[in-house]
Write an enzyme that holds these catalytic residues in place. Structure first.
Site, mmCIF file in Angstrom:
data_model
loop_
_atom_site.group_PDB
_atom_site.id
_atom_site.type_symbol
_atom_site.label_atom_id
_atom_site.label_comp_id
_atom_site.label_asym_id
_atom_site.label_seq_id
_atom_site.Cartn_x
_atom_site.Cartn_y
_atom_site.Cartn_z
ATOM 1 N N GLY A 137 1.002 -1.160 -0.109
ATOM 2 C CA GLY A 137 0.004 0.028 -0.019
ATOM 3 C C GLY A 137 0.706 1.047 0.016
ATOM 4 N N GLY A 138 0.415 2.546 0.175
ATOM 5 C CA GLY A 138 0.919 3.610 0.241
ATOM 6 C C GLY A 138 2.179 3.656 1.041
ATOM 7 C CG MET A 139 1.604 4.214 5.341
ATOM 8 S SD MET A 139 0.978 3.861 6.803
ATOM 9 C CE MET A 139 2.478 3.909 7.891
ATOM 10 N N GLY A 140 3.952 0.957 2.471
ATOM 11 C CA GLY A 140 4.869 -0.039 2.401
ATOM 12 C C GLY A 140 4.355 -1.279 1.921
ATOM 13 C CB VAL B 277 1.676 -6.294 4.760
ATOM 14 C CG1 VAL B 277 1.351 -7.211 6.038
ATOM 15 C CG2 VAL B 277 1.530 -5.017 4.978
ATOM 16 C CE LYS C 14 1.480 -1.545 7.120
ATOM 17 N NZ LYS C 14 0.474 -0.627 7.241
ATOM 18 C CG ASP D 173 -5.746 6.744 6.425
ATOM 19 O OD1 ASP D 173 -6.639 7.398 5.957
ATOM 20 O OD2 ASP D 173 -5.051 5.963 6.185
#
Length: 955
Positions: free
Chosen positions: A81-84, A86, A101, A196
């Site tokens: 996803g946007g953050m990293g 998994v 993650k 969020d």
């Protein structure tokens, strides 16, 4: 994914794109971290830079199966996803799978350090969250310039994916969101905001339970300056959308509150707005607002739903309020919103009574009452607010606040705020339930007059109990303030007053009106007693409980007498008056059986299990009463809270018996039940402490430490640091440190807990004495025997005073003191204590754990006097007692017996081979239990082996 150009994003913000393009760009921005960062910059008017700016996140490099990230072994890639990215991974230390993650890298080293520091700081806060509807965070660290987060592995997909699979009914959707809302509420109670919330940040486990995740944007409330007050950064483009800095848009725009979009702040009410947007979208298939532009002067246009008309009006009303543009117009908390979403008028009762409503009632419903009758019934149901207002209105609230602050306790403001919130929730629930019960009978006609009377009587008991607590709070002293939050949590839940089946099955009030009035007065007395018990005003509570028992006896109403005896027995047990407690609990059971008061039978029998087994080591009796308690719990419908209490009590008895694997299993079941039955952090922490103690004793220190730390994370935000429940969790951590041989670390933890126990519970309470004994054990392990001696002597003296000379726990205290005196060379005194222990244990079963300890003590005295022949038969008997027994304590005892036998056998040349073999077995057993913990024991064994000619044969 390829990034969008700035002109497209600017048009998106200005609202000049076509509707189809707006939707497409919005979805892209939600998923693209680079575009999300640029949108944030454009909103705040800080300019822009090309997407190739050096601060932008780099795509994560793909890692292969088997790579070690920290202590975790990577298994497979689950998603990105946007953050990293998994991965699933395996934790070899705790022998479990986790989700791992890895957060995306940043090209700029300075930016990387800023992101790393913030994520690790926030991760520590998020890791304190412990709730069945929150994905647990276990660990954080750095791996090859990337931050990694180890989390609970949830394998059922996301709520967003679940919603997309098929069209869902509104009840299904609401159930999932209510559970997720409880997780969000838990975060707020831990002083965290999510920022969020969206369906893709809610995971579903294999049972379908919702768990909120992705707290990467979370921030502690009230900790340091707000995001918006931070000074602007030099670069106009944020390093990543999850990094908190001025000018950064945090979260997914589609679900963000207006105040969050324009950067004026984010709090619990912002999370509430995002939650409401997500639920509205799930119910109606579209989002509630059209926004002209993502800017401060945006126009928000509400869109009436064109979807499922089956969604009831009360849901729409609640969500419309939560979706208010002005934060002040929303619900005051997630708790209020969740209560509003759960308040489907009459649904629960209609379901339960659908088979009980007779044909005449159904005919009456279809015919409908005349207008005047209906309005008269409605008017009669409008007094709930007035009643609750008189009990907990502004005047009463101010009296309690003033009393709390007058104590000048440092934690009085926090205690007041938490108690106020709890009482606000309780009285709101009480008012709503009373009004709903009245309407069900007087207006809708779906509930009988008999059931209305039972519900009203139940609610009156709850009102009396809560009122008594408020009266006590209005005259609070320092001790009451220290127990206030726990006392509010201990109020009897209101849910039982809505359970039609249970109410109809329970004991009915007396038919005679004069007797009923006296019973009501007695119930108010019992409410006062419970308030005193829950605030630890035990001596005062004891006096009032005795008066209540005598009043109940004179009244002759057995169910009330059973309740009075039960409270009396609980107070006496808390005071250490175990014989009196046992007698009161037996009286309660007898009166409850005679009065067919099954709930009281279950409560009293469960507490008797604790008093007999865990407090007095009368195990066979405790298990017998446990069977009776189990039957009584079944008769009242297997109510989860009662089941959980019984499981915990049985677990404590098995722990005292040394049957540790069985104890662990009981406590695991109790915790699982509590997680399903309640979100109360105090109940969950109690179950975790009990589980931690059993795990530690069973030789599972890492799992035990995790349980105690989770308990602390639940308790401290609610109770503060100086509280005996918090001290119990710290004491458990001390036990784990002791088990790991970290004696210097364990000692101050124990001493801190001891100071709190002595202050709050007194010098002879069993928790105090357990900790006194622990301090003595640490000194003994450090070979500071003279310093350990007064602690063991104190334990013996106190147990003699509270338990009597015949208690097995007194025998344990004699044995412990005898072992210490052996180390000091005071053999005659040591033997005297072992003899007293043997006299006490003669009345206990032969396989009682303490029997073996007593035998070792006698044998060691004989060895010290040079009489191995006398020691050997005692040790053979002790070894036989350990055979076939499982658990850490028996394994340790077995190793000590083997070493003592080795010493005794060595004197006979024909037995020296067996002697060395036994010593080697002892070394192996103690090593397996923990080389650090049993360093001293192992040192003695290894020195002995090294000093004897045949030692090499044992290696």
């Amino acid at each position: 994914m390829p990034c969008l150009d700035e002109n497209t994003l600017a048009a998106f913000l200005d609202g000049t794109l076509g509707s189809a393009s707006m939707v497409e760009v919005e979805r892209h921005v939600e998923q693209c971290p680079s575009c999300g960062g640029l949108v944030a910059t454009l909103i705040r008017g800080q300019g822009s830079q090309p997407h190739s700016a050096p601060l932008l996140p780099k795509p994560p490099s793909e890692l292969i199966r088997g790579v070690l990230v920290g202590r975790y072994v990577l298994l497979e890639r689950l998603g990105a996803g946007g953050m990293g990215v998994v991965y699933s991974a395996y934790d070899p230390t705790l022998e479990r799978k986790v989700a791992l993650k890895l957060v995306r890298e940043l090209a700029d080293p300075e930016a990387l350090e800023q992101v790393r520091a913030r994520l690790l700081r926030e991760g520590k806060v998020v890791a304190q969250l412990s709730h069945p509807n929150v994905v647990a965070v276990y660990d954080m660290g750095i791996f090859e310039e990337q931050v990694y987060v180890a989390m609970e592995l949830v394998e059922g997909g996301t709520l967003g994916g679940w919603l997309k699979q098929q069209r869902r009914g509104w009840r299904e959707v609401l159930e999932k969101f209510l559970a997720a809302g409880e997780g969000l509420l838990a975060a707020h109670r831990a002083q965290l905001i999510h920022r969020d919330f969206k369906p893709d940040n809610v995971l579903l486990d294999r049972e379908g339970r919702a768990k909120v995740t992705d707290f990467g944007l979370a921030r502690p409330l009230g900790e340091g300056p707000s995001v918006e007050s931070l000074p602007p950064v030099e670069s106009p483009v944020p390093a990543a959308p999850w990094e908190t800095r001025a000018g950064t848009l945090l979260g997914t725009p589609a679900y963000m509150a207006p105040e969050q979009l324009v950067g004026t702040g984010a709090d619990e009410l912002s999370d509430q707005f995002g939650f409401a947007v997500a639920l509205w979208e799930a119910l109606f298939g579209a989002r509630p607002y059209k926004v002209s532009a993502l800017s401060a002067d945006a126009v928000w246009t509400f869109v009436e739903p064109a979807g499922d008309e089956k969604v009831p009006p009360y849901l729409k009303r609640a969500l419309r309020r939560a979706l208010s543009i002005a934060p002040a117009d929303r619900f005051r908390s997630m708790r209020e919103l969740l209560d509003a979403l759960s308040s489907d008028p009459g649904r629960a009762l209609r379901r339960k009574l659908s088979w009980a409503v007779g044909v005449p009632a159904l005919l009456a419903l279809t015919a409908g009452p005349v207008w005047w009758t209906a309005t008269r019934g409605a008017r009669a149901c409008q007094d709930a607010g007035e009643i609750s207002g008189s009990a907990w209105g502004s005047a009463r609230s101010e009296a309690v606040r003033s009393a709390f602050f007058a104590t000048q306790r440092a934690d009085a403001p926090a205690a007041w705020e938490l108690a106020r919130r709890g009482l606000d929730e309780y009285w709101r629930g009480w008012s709503a339930m009373r009004a709903e019960a009245c309407v069900a009978t007087r207006v809708k006609g779906v509930q009988s007059d008999e059931l209305l009377g039972l519900r009203m009587a139940c609610l009156e008991r709850r009102r009396a109990e809560a009122g008594a607590l408020i009266d006590l709070f209005a005259h609070a002293d320092r001790e009451v303030v220290g127990r206030a939050v726990e006392a509010v949590h201990a109020l009897t839940p209101l849910a039982s007053c809505a359970d039609a089946e249970a109410l109809l099955a329970r004991v009915r009030p007396p038919e005679d009106a004069s007797v009923r009035a006296k019973v009501d007065a007695l119930r108010r007395q019992l409410g006062e007693v419970k308030a005193l018990l829950d605030t630890d005003k035990l001596r005062e509570g004891l006096a009032k409980a005795r008066v209540a028992v005598e009043t109940a006896k004179a009244l002759g109403y057995r169910p009330a007498l059973a309740d009075a005896d039960y409270l009396l027995g609980k107070i006496e047990e808390r005071l250490g008056e175990l014989a009196a407690s046992e007698a009161a609990l037996l009286e309660s059971i007898a009166e409850a059986e005679a009065g067919r008061h099954d709930e009281a039978v279950a409560q009293a029998a469960t507490h008797l299990v604790l008093v007999l087994g865990a407090r007095q080591a009368r195990f066979a009796e405790a298990h017998a009463w446990g069977k009776l308690a189990e039957a009584a719990v079944a008769r009242v419908g297997g109510e989860r809270e009662l089941q959980a209490r019984l499981l915990q009590a049985r677990g404590m008895v098995l722990y005292a018996e040394g049957k540790l694997p069985a104890a662990v299993e009981q406590h695991r079941q109790a915790l699982a039940l509590r997680e399903k039955a309640t979100n109360d952090p105090l109940s969950l922490a109690e179950a975790l402490n009990d589980l931690g103690a059993s795990l530690r004793a069973d030789g599972k220190p890492e799992e035990a430490l995790a349980a105690f730390q989770r308990a602390l994370a639940l308790l401290i935000p609610v109770l503060g640091a100086e509280n005996d429940r918090v001290a119990s969790a710290r004491n458990g951590i001390g036990n784990v440190l002791l088990s790991a041989g970290r004696f210097d670390e364990a000692l101050p933890v124990y001493q801190q807990a001891l100071a709190i126990f002595e202050k709050l519970l007194g010098p002879t309470h069993f928790k105090t004495l357990t900790t006194v004994n622990n301090v003595g054990v640490v000194f003994a392990e450090q070979e500071r025997f003279a310093q350990a001696l007064p602690y063991f002597e104190r334990v013996l003296e106190a147990r003699l005073g509270t338990l009597g000379a015949a208690s097995p726990k007194v025998a344990d205290a004699h044995s412990n003191l005898g072992m210490l005196l052996l180390e000091l060379g005071r053999l005659d005194e040591a033997q005297g204590h072992f003899e007293k222990a043997r006299e006490i244990l003669q009345g206990q079963p032969l396989d009682h754990f303490s029997q073996a300890e007593s035998l070792i003590g006698f044998a060691r005295v004989h060895l010290a006097r040079g009489a191995p022949g006398k020691a050997l038969p005692l040790l053979e008997k002790a070894l036989a007692l350990c055979q076939g027994k499982e658990g850490f304590r028996f394994d340790y005892t077995r190793g000590r017996v083997q070493f003592a036998m080795a010493q005794a056998l060595w004197e006979n040349p024909a037995s020296r081979a067996r002697s060395v073999e036994l010593a080697a077995q002892a070394r192996e057993a103690l090593t397996a239990l923990g080389r650090s913990r049993f360093k001293r024991d192992l040192g003695l064994v290894e020195s002995w082996l090294a000093a004897h000619p045949l030692a090499k044969a044992g290696k």
